[in-house]
Scaffold this motif. Sequence first.
Motif, mmCIF file in Angstrom:
data_model
loop_
_atom_site.group_PDB
_atom_site.id
_atom_site.type_symbol
_atom_site.label_atom_id
_atom_site.label_comp_id
_atom_site.label_asym_id
_atom_site.label_seq_id
_atom_site.Cartn_x
_atom_site.Cartn_y
_atom_site.Cartn_z
ATOM 1 N N ARG A 58 -3.652 -82.636 7.426
ATOM 2 C CA ARG A 58 -5.002 -82.183 7.080
ATOM 3 C C ARG A 58 -4.980 -80.746 6.580
ATOM 4 N NH1 ARG A 58 -8.572 -83.847 12.178
ATOM 5 N NH2 ARG A 58 -6.602 -83.881 13.228
ATOM 6 N N PRO A 59 -5.728 -80.450 5.518
ATOM 7 C CA PRO A 59 -5.847 -79.054 5.093
ATOM 8 C C PRO A 59 -6.393 -78.202 6.235
ATOM 9 C CG PRO A 59 -6.660 -80.516 3.388
ATOM 10 C CD PRO A 59 -6.422 -81.364 4.609
ATOM 11 N N GLU A 60 -6.033 -76.938 6.223
ATOM 12 C CA GLU A 60 -6.336 -76.052 7.341
ATOM 13 C C GLU A 60 -7.629 -75.252 7.167
ATOM 14 O OE1 GLU A 60 -2.674 -73.832 7.758
ATOM 15 O OE2 GLU A 60 -1.531 -75.701 7.791
ATOM 16 N N ASP A 61 -8.416 -75.574 6.166
ATOM 17 C CA ASP A 61 -9.686 -74.868 5.935
ATOM 18 C C ASP A 61 -10.701 -75.885 5.417
ATOM 19 O OD1 ASP A 61 -11.837 -73.346 4.887
ATOM 20 O OD2 ASP A 61 -10.517 -71.646 4.479
ATOM 21 N N THR A 62 -11.558 -76.377 6.315
ATOM 22 C CA THR A 62 -12.505 -77.419 5.926
ATOM 23 C C THR A 62 -13.558 -76.906 4.960
ATOM 24 O OG1 THR A 62 -13.778 -76.998 7.934
ATOM 25 C CG2 THR A 62 -12.194 -78.810 8.007
ATOM 26 N N SER A 74 -0.300 -72.276 6.962
ATOM 27 C CA SER A 74 0.960 -72.247 7.698
ATOM 28 C C SER A 74 2.166 -72.469 6.795
ATOM 29 C CB SER A 74 0.950 -73.281 8.821
ATOM 30 O OG SER A 74 0.787 -74.582 8.300
ATOM 31 N N HIS A 75 1.970 -73.052 5.627
ATOM 32 C CA HIS A 75 3.062 -73.298 4.677
ATOM 33 C C HIS A 75 3.042 -72.335 3.489
ATOM 34 C CE1 HIS A 75 4.327 -76.920 6.708
ATOM 35 N NE2 HIS A 75 3.138 -77.463 6.585
ATOM 36 N N GLY A 76 1.986 -71.518 3.369
ATOM 37 C CA GLY A 76 1.878 -70.629 2.219
ATOM 38 C C GLY A 76 1.547 -71.371 0.938
ATOM 39 N N ILE A 77 0.697 -72.402 1.049
ATOM 40 C CA ILE A 77 0.395 -73.283 -0.090
ATOM 41 C C ILE A 77 -1.108 -73.414 -0.282
ATOM 42 C CG2 ILE A 77 0.525 -75.670 -0.935
ATOM 43 C CD1 ILE A 77 3.163 -75.945 0.611
ATOM 44 N N GLU A 78 -1.529 -73.393 -1.552
ATOM 45 C CA GLU A 78 -2.907 -73.692 -1.946
ATOM 46 C C GLU A 78 -2.848 -74.718 -3.070
ATOM 47 O OE1 GLU A 78 -6.878 -71.507 -3.789
ATOM 48 O OE2 GLU A 78 -4.990 -70.411 -3.705
ATOM 49 N N ILE A 79 -3.695 -75.752 -2.962
ATOM 50 C CA ILE A 79 -3.732 -76.811 -3.974
ATOM 51 C C ILE A 79 -5.171 -76.999 -4.411
ATOM 52 C CG2 ILE A 79 -3.207 -79.240 -4.464
ATOM 53 C CD1 ILE A 79 -1.343 -78.969 -1.848
ATOM 54 N N GLY A 80 -5.383 -77.077 -5.703
ATOM 55 C CA GLY A 80 -6.701 -77.370 -6.240
ATOM 56 C C GLY A 80 -6.752 -78.814 -6.699
ATOM 57 N N GLN A 81 -7.906 -79.444 -6.516
ATOM 58 C CA GLN A 81 -8.045 -80.833 -6.976
ATOM 59 C C GLN A 81 -9.344 -81.008 -7.732
ATOM 60 O OE1 GLN A 81 -9.971 -83.821 -6.081
ATOM 61 N NE2 GLN A 81 -11.459 -82.548 -5.010
ATOM 62 N N GLU A 82 -9.313 -81.901 -8.688
ATOM 63 C CA GLU A 82 -10.511 -82.327 -9.424
ATOM 64 C C GLU A 82 -10.436 -83.824 -9.581
ATOM 65 O OE1 GLU A 82 -11.171 -80.304 -13.121
ATOM 66 O OE2 GLU A 82 -10.803 -78.347 -12.225
ATOM 67 N N PHE A 92 2.734 -68.837 -1.900
ATOM 68 C CA PHE A 92 2.575 -67.412 -1.617
ATOM 69 C C PHE A 92 3.745 -66.857 -0.824
ATOM 70 C CE2 PHE A 92 -1.620 -69.231 -2.085
ATOM 71 C CZ PHE A 92 -2.291 -68.299 -2.855
ATOM 72 N N TRP A 93 4.152 -65.646 -1.203
ATOM 73 C CA TRP A 93 5.118 -64.882 -0.419
ATOM 74 C C TRP A 93 4.447 -63.684 0.237
ATOM 75 C CZ3 TRP A 93 6.510 -67.480 -4.825
ATOM 76 C CH2 TRP A 93 7.501 -68.443 -4.655
ATOM 77 N N LEU A 97 -4.514 -61.477 -0.542
ATOM 78 C CA LEU A 97 -5.971 -61.595 -0.383
ATOM 79 C C LEU A 97 -6.381 -61.582 1.086
ATOM 80 C CD1 LEU A 97 -6.685 -64.303 -3.111
ATOM 81 C CD2 LEU A 97 -7.021 -61.836 -3.268
ATOM 82 N N GLU A 98 -5.386 -61.464 1.960
ATOM 83 C CA GLU A 98 -5.615 -61.456 3.408
ATOM 84 C C GLU A 98 -6.415 -62.679 3.862
ATOM 85 O OE1 GLU A 98 -7.192 -57.613 4.468
ATOM 86 O OE2 GLU A 98 -5.406 -56.589 3.747
ATOM 87 N N ALA A 99 -6.023 -63.822 3.298
ATOM 88 C CA ALA A 99 -6.676 -65.080 3.658
ATOM 89 C C ALA A 99 -6.018 -65.739 4.863
ATOM 90 C CB ALA A 99 -6.636 -66.035 2.463
ATOM 91 N N GLY A 100 -4.806 -65.328 5.190
ATOM 92 C CA GLY A 100 -4.101 -65.918 6.323
ATOM 93 C C GLY A 100 -2.882 -66.728 5.930
ATOM 94 N N PHE A 101 -2.454 -66.656 4.658
ATOM 95 C CA PHE A 101 -1.289 -67.426 4.228
ATOM 96 C C PHE A 101 -0.010 -66.832 4.809
ATOM 97 C CE2 PHE A 101 -4.222 -68.576 0.787
ATOM 98 C CZ PHE A 101 -4.050 -69.954 0.787
#
Length: 197
Positions: A58-62, A74-82, A92-93, A97-101
Motif C-alpha cells: 500500500r502507498p504510504e500517503d493516502t 520508506s523506499h525513496g520512491i514516488e509514482i504518478g498515475q493517470e 530520491f537520494w 522537499l522534506e516530505a519524509g523520503f
Amino acid sequence: MSVREAVLKLFDWIRGKKHPTALWRSDPGLEIHLNLDRHALCRCTIGDSIEWLSGLGRPEDTAALREGRYLYYSHGIEIGQENGKVADFAVFWIDYLEAGFRTFTGLITYRGKAVSLSSRTSEGEFVNLFGSPYWRDQDQDEIILFYEFQGDIEWQVEFTLEGDLKAIRVVWPSLMSEEKQRELYGVSLPWPPQRRR
C-alpha cells in the motif's frame, strides 16, 4: 499521520469507500530495481498498469492517492498515475522537499550492468557515466539535467547547487518537447534532439 490524512481516512471509513490499493500487499520477493536501459521501476515502464507495482504494498500517503501520487517514503520512491497507468516516477537520494523520503537503495542497472548512484554522486560523475544531457538548467535552488530518449521519454536528473544527486525523475511526455517549456528554460538548442535509445 497528518490531520488532513486522518480526516480523509475517517470520511472513507464512514462512507465505506476504500482505494483499490488498500488490498495491495508488500511482496518480500519483489526486487526494487531501477532499470535505466528500459526506463523501468520494478519492471514497470511508463504506460504500464499501476497494478503491476502492487508488490510494493500500500502507498504510504493516502492523501496523495487522491492526486494520483503513489508515495513510498520508506523506499525513496514516488509514482504518478493517470487512468490506471504509470505516468511518471522518481527515486530520491536526498529528501530535499522534506516530505519524509528515505534514500533509494534499490538495484540500479544501465547498459546491462549494476551501477552505483548515491547522494554523493556528483554531476560530473553522472555525466561521465551517462553522457551529456540535452539541456542543463541551474537556478537559485538546484541543477537539472534533461536527458531525452526515443518514445518521448525524459530523465530529469536533479542535483543540489553543490553538485550532489537528489533525484531522478522519469517522465512522459518529455517536458522539453513543449516549445513553451523550452522557452521558459532558455533552451537554445534545436528540437527535436538526436534521441537516445
